[in-house]
Write an enzyme that holds these catalytic residues in place. Structure first.
Site, short mmCIF file in Angstrom:
data_model
loop_
_atom_site.label_atom_id
_atom_site.label_comp_id
_atom_site.label_asym_id
_atom_site.label_seq_id
_atom_site.Cartn_x
_atom_site.Cartn_y
_atom_site.Cartn_z
N GLN A 72 0.82 -1.21 0.00
CA GLN A 72 0.00 0.00 0.00
C GLN A 72 0.85 1.27 0.00
O GLN A 72 0.32 2.37 -0.03
CB GLN A 72 -0.92 0.01 1.23
N HIS B 185 -1.12 0.07 5.81
CA HIS B 185 -1.62 1.02 6.80
C HIS B 185 -0.68 2.20 7.03
O HIS B 185 -0.21 2.44 8.14
CB HIS B 185 -1.93 0.32 8.13
N GLU C 66 -15.21 3.29 9.98
CA GLU C 66 -15.76 4.35 10.83
C GLU C 66 -15.64 5.74 10.21
O GLU C 66 -14.71 6.00 9.45
CB GLU C 66 -15.00 4.40 12.17
N TYR D 64 -9.68 7.01 20.04
CA TYR D 64 -10.77 6.54 19.16
C TYR D 64 -10.93 5.03 19.17
O TYR D 64 -11.68 4.48 18.36
CB TYR D 64 -10.61 7.15 17.76
N TYR E 131 -10.02 -11.11 10.98
CA TYR E 131 -9.93 -11.73 9.67
C TYR E 131 -9.88 -13.26 9.79
O TYR E 131 -10.39 -13.98 8.95
CB TYR E 131 -8.68 -11.25 8.92
CA LIG Z 1 -12.86 3.63 16.63
#
Ligand SMILES: [Ca+2]
Length: 373
Positions: free
Chosen positions: A87, A149, A242, A252, A263
């Protein structure tokens, strides 16, 4: 300029399984999809330089200036060496708030170093088709292995602070540890210095650039055009994607609270119910895999019905989402362009009022939605 389809599309597709139990948004205006330019290799971001030109990044390490009135493109030289791994690569692009004067163009990218890779933020001054004086202003340490990520969205707020998303780099527990930059939103001065009022500057065990934490991998971030509030979305693990409003010092939740699933066996991640009083719950989430990338509030004049609606690309479901927003709540969701099967990587309002979309593939188009004539 070639019009892909002149047929007006009136879509009122129910949005499937919703986390937020919201109504389907009002009917869309008639629009057509128009090809602007093509032949991009995994493009990741675009931002408008002026009325007719946009900068577009491609993940393998190319920055282009695209004339959206002709589709012509020119390569910008002087970008840094990027680590093209999974990525990773060249990711977001943003302009300095006073770009006309300073000419600073900001880039985020995966860079290699001892131990692996890390999200980098740097800037150079655009002079013709060259990026001069490129300098790295932040490295989201540590360097770690794996190619996933990197986060990497860049947004300046109205006060001129630069916000940067950093993913957990595949090591979820780091998102709850303030001694590293992974799984966070960062807040920087325009030159990379740490603002003195950042929430963790007085904690010895914390990285002072951190603004919010407990994030998994945020590839969309934007400011509300009227309130100035920072909006963000992040990928969940297997569902549980989200929408959040990052605030100073807040947690968060990832990976302690999540609506996603493992997964490996599909088992729930986090407690049931999936929220905790000491961690901020998302303002919206998708139950099943959605994979959000790119996000903008529509601010143009071409589609008055859409003004201040939130547009997000879905990589997994291969469509564009329009969310109706009331204050800090999502009140409606609608699916657009489902028939195209596009992995939509980025979405921006153009200076012409049209809605621009970057598609993710190895031979991808830049397209725009404009009202049907
Ligand atoms: Ca969250």
């Amino acid at each position: 300029m070639r019009t892909i389809a002149r047929t007006a599309l009136r879509l009122s597709i129910a949005a499937g399984v919703l986390g937020g139990c919201v109504a389907v948004a009002a009917e869309n205006p008639s629009y057509q999809v128009e090809l602007v330019s093509e032949g991009f290799e995994h493009p990741w971001a675009l931002t408008f330089l002026n009325e007719r030109e946009a900068l577009v990044t491609e993940r393998p390490g190319r920055l282009s200036r695209v004339d959206v009135t002709t589709g012509e493109r020119q390569t910008i030289e002087g970008i840094p060496e990027v680590a093209v791994v999974n990525q990773g690569g060249l990711l977001d692009v943003a302009l300095h708030p006073d770009f006309e004067e300073t000419r600073w163009v900001y880039l985020s990218y995966a860079g290699a170093g001892e131990g692996g890779y890390a999200t980098h933020v740097g800037r150079g001054r655009l002079d013709g088709n060259y990026l001069e004086d490129f300098e790295v202003i932040h490295v989201a340490t540590p360097f770690t292995g794996g190619g996933q990520h990197f986060g990497s969205r860049l947004v300046f707020d109205a006060e001129g602070y630069l916000f940067v998303t950093v993913g957990d780099r595949g090591d979820r527990d780091r998102s709850q540890q303030l001694g590293n930059h992974q799984g966070t939103t960062l807040r920087l001065h325009e030159d990379g210095r740490i603002p003195a009022d950042n929430p963790f500057v007085d904690r010895e065990d914390a990285k002072p650039a951190i603004y919010s934490y407990g994030h998994r991998n945020a590839q969309g971030m934007t400011l509300h055009p009227e309130t100035g509030v920072l909006w963000q979305h992040e990928h969940g693990p297997r569902g549980g994607d989200e929408v959040n409003l990052p605030r100073a010092g807040e947690n968060y939740g990832w990976p302690v609270t999540s609506y996603g699933r493992e997964y490996s066996d599909g088992s729930p991640i986090g407690p049931d119910p999936h929220e905790r009083d000491d961690m901020v719950a998302p303002v919206y989430h998708w139950h099943d895999s959605y994979a959000p990338s790119g996000m903008t509030f529509y601010t143009g004049d071409a589609f008055p019905e859409w003004r201040n609606d939130l547009f997000i690309g879905s990589l997994a479901r291969r469509h564009l989402t329009r969310l109706s927003v009331d204050g800090e709540a999502i009140t409606g969701e609608e699916t657009l362009l489902a028939d195209r099967r596009w992995r939509i990587r980025d979405v921006r309002t153009g200076p012409d009022g049209y809605l621009y979309l970057l598609v993710d593939s190895n031979d991808a188009p830049l397209v725009r939605l404009r009202p049907t004539e």
